[in-house]
Design an enzyme around this catalytic site. Structure first.
Site, PDB file in Angstrom:
ATOM      1  CG  ASN A   1     -26.030   4.058  -2.425  1.00  0.00           C
ATOM      2  OD1 ASN A   1     -26.724   4.971  -1.986  1.00  0.00           O
ATOM      3  ND2 ASN A   1     -26.537   2.893  -2.822  1.00  0.00           N
ATOM      4  CD1 TRP A   2     -22.498   8.098   1.529  1.00  0.00           C
ATOM      5  CD2 TRP A   2     -23.185  10.129   2.192  1.00  0.00           C
ATOM      6  NE1 TRP A   2     -21.392   8.922   1.582  1.00  0.00           N
ATOM      7  CE2 TRP A   2     -21.778  10.179   1.994  1.00  0.00           C
ATOM      8  CE3 TRP A   2     -23.834  11.298   2.605  1.00  0.00           C
ATOM      9  CZ2 TRP A   2     -21.031  11.344   2.202  1.00  0.00           C
ATOM     10  CZ3 TRP A   2     -23.081  12.459   2.810  1.00  0.00           C
ATOM     11  CH2 TRP A   2     -21.694  12.469   2.617  1.00  0.00           C
ATOM     12  CE  LYS A   3     -26.782   0.812   0.085  1.00  0.00           C
ATOM     13  NZ  LYS A   3     -26.879  -0.631   0.188  1.00  0.00           N
TER      14      LYS A   3
ATOM     15  CD  GLU B   1     -24.299  -1.801  -6.173  1.00  0.00           C
ATOM     16  OE1 GLU B   1     -23.415  -1.389  -5.415  1.00  0.00           O
ATOM     17  OE2 GLU B   1     -25.505  -1.531  -6.007  1.00  0.00           O
TER      18      GLU B   1
ATOM     19  CG  HIS C   1     -29.182   0.423  -5.246  1.00  0.00           C
ATOM     20  ND1 HIS C   1     -29.708  -0.462  -4.336  1.00  0.00           N
ATOM     21  CD2 HIS C   1     -27.860   0.501  -4.975  1.00  0.00           C
ATOM     22  CE1 HIS C   1     -28.737  -0.892  -3.544  1.00  0.00           C
ATOM     23  NE2 HIS C   1     -27.602  -0.321  -3.912  1.00  0.00           N
TER      24      HIS C   1
ATOM     25  CD  GLU D   1     -30.320  -1.096  -0.758  1.00  0.00           C
ATOM     26  OE1 GLU D   1     -30.335   0.146  -0.704  1.00  0.00           O
ATOM     27  OE2 GLU D   1     -29.359  -1.782  -0.333  1.00  0.00           O
TER      28      GLU D   1
ATOM     29  N   GLY E   1     -21.474   1.077  -0.279  1.00  0.00           N
ATOM     30  CA  GLY E   1     -22.546   1.399   0.659  1.00  0.00           C
ATOM     31  C   GLY E   1     -21.989   1.643   2.052  1.00  0.00           C
ATOM     32  N   GLY E   2     -22.072   0.634   2.899  1.00  0.00           N
ATOM     33  CA  GLY E   2     -21.693   0.757   4.308  1.00  0.00           C
ATOM     34  C   GLY E   2     -20.358   1.437   4.553  1.00  0.00           C
TER      35      GLY E   2
ATOM     36  CB  SER F   1     -19.606  -6.761   1.001  1.00  0.00           C
ATOM     37  OG  SER F   1     -20.898  -6.975   1.541  1.00  0.00           O
TER      38      SER F   1
ATOM     39  N   GLY G   1     -24.445  -5.340   1.413  1.00  0.00           N
ATOM     40  CA  GLY G   1     -24.716  -5.225   2.845  1.00  0.00           C
ATOM     41  C   GLY G   1     -24.583  -6.531   3.613  1.00  0.00           C
TER      42      GLY G   1
HETATM   43  P1  PGA Z   1     -22.563  -2.253   0.527  1.00  0.00           P
HETATM   44  O1  PGA Z   1     -23.649  -1.580  -0.470  1.00  0.00           O
HETATM   45  O2  PGA Z   1     -21.210  -1.712   0.142  1.00  0.00           O
HETATM   46  O3  PGA Z   1     -22.985  -1.841   1.900  1.00  0.00           O
HETATM   47  O4  PGA Z   1     -22.634  -3.734   0.315  1.00  0.00           O
HETATM   48  C1  PGA Z   1     -23.367  -1.390  -1.818  1.00  0.00           C
HETATM   49  C2  PGA Z   1     -24.553  -0.759  -2.502  1.00  0.00           C
HETATM   50  O5  PGA Z   1     -25.694  -1.097  -2.176  1.00  0.00           O
HETATM   51  O6  PGA Z   1     -24.391   0.101  -3.391  1.00  0.00           O
END
Ligand code: PGA
Length: 255
Positions: free
Chosen positions: A9-11, A166, A94, A96, A233-234, A212, A172
């Site tokens: 997930n590149w956001k 999640e 998600h 967010e 994510g990251g 994470s 994050g």
């Molecule tokens: P993260 O994000 O791996 O940076 O914790 C995961 C996500 O939001 O899908």
């Protein structure tokens, strides 16, 4: 058998040029692994260029969101028919989106139905906040979110989609859930699917953990029997770490 999935997930990161570069780097580093499904979810503006450039590369593409209507006066939104042909998957709900953009269990359900109606595979996200976790509400929250997201779907539709657990406190933060906790909650999600649609659907549906994940912890997470992959994510923004996670996941299946 459920095919393991590493979903990036590149956001809101990556210009088109950067996205193309990242995809090429990942392709070079991973090679031709087919035992793990690789899913890249770039910003929507990158979907078309990636689709055009990654032909022959072993990636599925996903959007990060969609609206539930086909078209209309919804400035800034992208509809499922627009994504059709550009994306195979779409992330829905998600945390967010839920926290920053007012998405609710109801809109998550509408988007999930709309995606399925347009041949997009939803990656439906659920997860509890730190406060909910500390109050011991995780089971109740996850149960309510899964039931609401899947309300009105047929058994066939449910087993075709992907669910991502999640926990918000792990996203994050560098503080992943332990493999055991992640495995337990993914097991809870599977038991909810069992209650809603029976054993075959529960056994067929892919459930990911996200929050994470990185090369250091993905091996232990993937050992959990109810975890079929990760929403990353990251660590998915760096070709080396994403490729490493794909390789670690592929190891037990190769040879
Ligand atoms: P993260 O994000 O791996 O940076 O914790 C995961 C996500 O939001 O899908």
């Amino acid at each position: 058998m459920r095919k393991p999935m590493m979903a990036g997930n590149w956001k809101m990161n990556m210009t088109v040029a950067e996205a193309l570069d990242l995809a090429r780097q990942i392709n070079q580093l991973v090679g031709d692994t087919t035992v793990v499904e690789q899913l890249l979810c770039p910003p929507s503006v990158c979907l078309h260029p990636l689709k055009a450039t990654t032909t022959g590369m072993p990636f599925a593409l996903g959007a990060q969101n969609c609206h539930w209507q086909d078209s209309g006066a919804f400035t800034g939104e992208i509809s499922p028919p627009m994504l059709r042909g550009l994306a195979d998957y779409v992330i829905i709900g998600h945390s967010e989106r839920r926290q920053l953009f007012g998405e609710t269990d109801e809109t998550v359900n509408k988007k999930t139905r709309a995606a399925l109606a347009n041949q997009l595979i939803p990656v439906v996200c659920v997860g509890e906040s730190l406060e909910q976790n500390e109050r011991g509400e995780t089971t109740a929250i996850i149960t309510a979110q899964v039931q609401a997201a899947l309300e009105g779907l047929s058994a066939d539709q449910v087993q075709s989609l992907v669910i991502a657990y999640e926990p918000i406190w792990a996203i994050g933060t560098g503080r992943a859930a332990t493999a055991q906790t992640a495995g337990e909650i993914c097991g809870l999600v599977r038991s909810i699917l069992h209650d809603m649609h029976g054993a075959p659907v529960a056994a067929a549906t892919r459930i990911l953990y996200g929050g994470s994940t990185k090369p250091d912890n993905i091996g232990a997470i993937m050992e959990q029997p109810d975890i079929d992959g990760a929403l990353i994510g990251g660590a998915s923004l760096e070709a080396g770490s994403y490729a490493e996670m794909v390789k670690i996941t592929a190891e037990p299946y190769s040879g």
